[in-house]
Design an enzyme around this catalytic site. Structure first.
Site, PDB file in Angstrom:
ATOM      1  N   GLU A 109       0.894  -1.095  -0.449  1.00 42.01           N
ATOM      2  CA  GLU A 109      -0.344   0.033  -0.163  1.00 42.01           C
ATOM      3  C   GLU A 109       0.335   1.068  -0.044  1.00 42.01           C
ATOM      4  O   GLU A 109       2.122   1.097   0.594  1.00 42.01           O
ATOM      5  CB  GLU A 109      -0.427  -0.063   1.350  1.00 42.01           C
ATOM      6  CG  GLU A 109      -0.189  -0.353   2.580  1.00 42.01           C
ATOM      7  CD  GLU A 109      -1.150  -0.537   3.414  1.00 42.01           C
ATOM      8  OE1 GLU A 109      -2.290  -1.428   2.939  1.00 42.01           O
ATOM      9  OE2 GLU A 109      -0.880  -0.259   4.335  1.00 42.01           O
ATOM     10  N   CYS A 122       3.541   8.440   1.483  1.00 42.56           N
ATOM     11  CA  CYS A 122       3.877   7.593   1.767  1.00 42.56           C
ATOM     12  C   CYS A 122       4.572   6.672   0.866  1.00 42.56           C
ATOM     13  O   CYS A 122       3.610   5.983   0.661  1.00 42.56           O
ATOM     14  CB  CYS A 122       3.195   7.809   3.061  1.00 42.56           C
ATOM     15  SG  CYS A 122       3.490   6.193   4.305  1.00 42.56           S
ATOM     16  N   CYS A 129       6.877  -7.110   7.277  1.00 45.40           N
ATOM     17  CA  CYS A 129       7.856  -6.507   8.081  1.00 45.40           C
ATOM     18  C   CYS A 129       8.581  -7.720   9.062  1.00 45.40           C
ATOM     19  O   CYS A 129       7.589  -8.203   9.349  1.00 45.40           O
ATOM     20  CB  CYS A 129       7.876  -5.059   8.421  1.00 45.40           C
ATOM     21  SG  CYS A 129       8.472  -4.424   9.493  1.00 45.40           S
ATOM     22  N   CYS A 133       7.156  -4.780  15.491  1.00 46.87           N
ATOM     23  CA  CYS A 133       7.515  -3.924  16.683  1.00 46.87           C
ATOM     24  C   CYS A 133       5.370  -3.976  16.791  1.00 46.87           C
ATOM     25  O   CYS A 133       4.749  -4.692  15.882  1.00 46.87           O
ATOM     26  CB  CYS A 133       6.954  -2.365  15.620  1.00 46.87           C
ATOM     27  SG  CYS A 133       8.742  -1.578  15.785  1.00 46.87           S
ATOM     28  N   CYS A 136       1.934  -2.418  15.865  1.00 45.81           N
ATOM     29  CA  CYS A 136       2.247  -2.259  14.467  1.00 45.81           C
ATOM     30  C   CYS A 136       1.234  -3.464  13.264  1.00 45.81           C
ATOM     31  O   CYS A 136       1.531  -4.577  13.701  1.00 45.81           O
ATOM     32  CB  CYS A 136       3.334  -2.101  14.168  1.00 45.81           C
ATOM     33  SG  CYS A 136       3.284  -1.699  11.788  1.00 45.81           S
ATOM     34  N   CYS A 363      -0.372   2.499   8.970  1.00 47.16           N
ATOM     35  CA  CYS A 363       1.374   1.421   8.324  1.00 47.16           C
ATOM     36  C   CYS A 363       0.113  -0.373   8.575  1.00 47.16           C
ATOM     37  O   CYS A 363      -0.034  -0.909   9.356  1.00 47.16           O
ATOM     38  CB  CYS A 363       2.237   1.448   9.367  1.00 47.16           C
ATOM     39  SG  CYS A 363       3.586   0.235   8.696  1.00 47.16           S
TER      40      CYS A 363
HETATM   41  N1  SAH Z   1      10.215   0.158   9.617  1.00 50.29           N
HETATM   42  C1  SAH Z   1      10.476   2.128   9.692  1.00 50.29           C
HETATM   43  C2  SAH Z   1       8.641   2.353   9.354  1.00 50.29           C
HETATM   44  C3  SAH Z   1       7.546   2.074  10.025  1.00 50.29           C
HETATM   45  S1  SAH Z   1       5.689   3.295   9.986  1.00 50.29           S
HETATM   46  C4  SAH Z   1      10.639   1.628  11.402  1.00 50.29           C
HETATM   47  O1  SAH Z   1       9.467   1.326  11.881  1.00 50.29           O
HETATM   48  O2  SAH Z   1      10.438   3.835  11.073  1.00 50.29           O
HETATM   49  C5  SAH Z   1       6.863   4.409   9.864  1.00 50.29           C
HETATM   50  C6  SAH Z   1       6.697   5.077  11.654  1.00 50.29           C
HETATM   51  O3  SAH Z   1       4.329   4.321  12.125  1.00 50.29           O
HETATM   52  C7  SAH Z   1       6.958   4.117  12.722  1.00 50.29           C
HETATM   53  O4  SAH Z   1       7.654   4.908  13.345  1.00 50.29           O
HETATM   54  C8  SAH Z   1       6.665   2.623  13.232  1.00 50.29           C
HETATM   55  O5  SAH Z   1       6.439   2.603  14.305  1.00 50.29           O
HETATM   56  C9  SAH Z   1       4.940   3.884  13.741  1.00 50.29           C
HETATM   57  N2  SAH Z   1       3.433   2.878  13.055  1.00 50.29           N
HETATM   58  C10 SAH Z   1       3.766   1.630  13.361  1.00 50.29           C
HETATM   59  N3  SAH Z   1       1.892   1.636  13.553  1.00 50.29           N
HETATM   60  C11 SAH Z   1       1.544   2.158  13.771  1.00 50.29           C
HETATM   61  C12 SAH Z   1       0.405   2.457  14.744  1.00 50.29           C
HETATM   62  N4  SAH Z   1      -0.905   1.742  14.716  1.00 50.29           N
HETATM   63  N5  SAH Z   1      -0.086   3.740  14.521  1.00 50.29           N
HETATM   64  C13 SAH Z   1       0.551   4.713  15.109  1.00 50.29           C
HETATM   65  N6  SAH Z   1       2.503   4.720  14.465  1.00 50.29           N
HETATM   66  C14 SAH Z   1       2.386   3.400  13.950  1.00 50.29           C
END
Ligand code: SAH
Length: 376
Positions: A109, A122, A129, A133, A136, A363
């Protein structure tokens, strides 16, 4: 939501996969490919410009190529590897999300956010991934595979074409500044875990002879893979760095961001210091505020102590809630108190506007919603 019913069949997908992927070719490789077809080098230049300057998606529209060559190319090669599955627009019509299918049937996406003067894209760097986390949506399905450089670049070219051409569906009626002004690698995946393809794509996107977006308008967001932050510091491109911190100490961060076991908070901050020394650039820390988890005044003070001496900015993101998740967004009052503590300690901090919440623009969320639907 507009469902596009014209997805390729598996057989068509195989045929497509067998063709040369134009976006995965460098300039030199394209020239060599044209030589294989018995064509002079200037044809490669023409095709390159059609793709990267005029966002062509078919050879048919390359009207300065002989018709016979266009037909041969259409048989032998494919330009975009992306097929649109769904396009969704937020109610305020300033966030648009597209779910794409790749030639092997995987999906990714991409989100376009319309701000006053910026058109920020974005983009995804992997299918799924591997970082795990806990808050996420993308992490939940694990990693399927890396994207190729062409699949990364294709996301940008799709929206460049869309913004450039008011006749492209969906017809939103909104005024469209003509181009992508900013790119963030904050979609699905960990860009530092697909380093080579991501950097091939970034070079293509910033090359004035190709897409030509200024490197300063691009931000790469990482979970904090220390050796790759060091590598990025020496790439010689002014791409911005954002680091997903989410907690000021190892005990809490390891619960939210499991890779913290390998690269702890202080290791990450040391790498960021080396990066700042090398590049002179201010780094952004992302901190998703989760109610009762990482949003207390004590944690704000602990974070402020760590970050105050550093050249940095903190982006506080109210958590995008994901279905069946124990994590909830922090309250507005706790968010305001958190940002206040950081600022009083001299740490630059802002609360990021939440975008497209009702279209699952967080995300990995649209892909997850589609998968859930197809499982029902
Ligand atoms: N792998 C990269 C990019 C991930 S997405 C990274 O970890 O930075 C970009 C951001 O969105 C990251 O800071 C991630 O931690 C955050 N993110 C993921 N899920 C989320 C959610 N449910 N709410 C808010 N931010 C989120």
């Amino acid at each position: 939501m507009t469902a596009i019913p014209l997805l390729p069949t598996p057989k068509e997908r195989d045929a497509q996969a067998a063709r040369r992927s134009m976006l995965d070719l460098s300039r030199e490789e394209l020239t060599a490919f044209m030589a294989e077809l018995g064509q002079p080098a200037f044809r490669a230049r023409q095709i390159w410009d059609w793709i990267y300057k005029r966002y062509a998606v078919t050879f048919e529209e390359m009207t300065n190529l002989p018709r016979e060559l266009r037909t041969r190319l259409a048989d032998a090669a494919v330009i975009s590897p992306l097929t649109v599955i769904t396009e969704t627009l937020s109610l305020d019509r300033d966030t648009q999300k597209v779910l794409f299918q790749l030639p092997d049937g995987e999906t990714i996406e991409t989100v376009l956010m319309l701000y006053d003067k910026r058109r920020t894209l974005c983009i995804s760097s992997q299918v799924g991934c591997a970082m795990g986390c806990t808050f996420c949506a993308t992490a939940q399905g694990g990693l399927a595979r890396n994207l190729t450089a062409g699949e990364i670049v294709a996301q940008v070219l799709y929206f460049a074409r869309y913004l450039n051409d008011p006749d492209q569906p969906p017809h939103t009626g909104i005024q469209r500044p003509a181009r992508v002004t900013n790119i963030v690698l904050m979609g699905m995946g960990e860009p530092m875990h697909n380093y080579n393809s991501v950097w091939t794509a970034l070079r293509r996107l910033t090359d004035p002879d190709a897409f030509g977006l200024g490197a300063r308008h691009i931000t790469l967001s990482t979970v904090g893979l220390v050796p790759m932050i060091d590598r990025m510091a020496h790439e010689g491109l002014q791409i911005g760095l954002a680091v997903s911190l989410h907690a000021p100490n190892d005990e809490l961060r390891t619960q939210l961001v499991p890779v913290n076991k390998g690269y702890g908070v202080d290791d990450v901050l040391d790498a960021v210091d080396r990066y700042t020394n090398e590049t002179g650039r201010r780094v952004t820390f992302e901190y998703a505020l989760m109610r009762g988890i990482n949003d207390s005044p004590e944690l704000a003070r602990e974070l402020a102590d760590k970050l105050a001496p550093r050249l940095c900015h903190v982006n506080l993101i109210p958590l995008n809630p994901i279905p069946d998740s124990p994590f909830q967004p922090a309250s507005d009052a706790d968010t305001a108190a958190f940002v206040q503590i950081l600022r009083e300690a001299g740490v630059s901090a802002t609360v990021r506007l939440r975008r497209g919440i009702e279209i699952n623009a967080g995300c990995g969320q649209l892909r997850q919603a589609e998968q859930t639907k197809s499982e029902e």
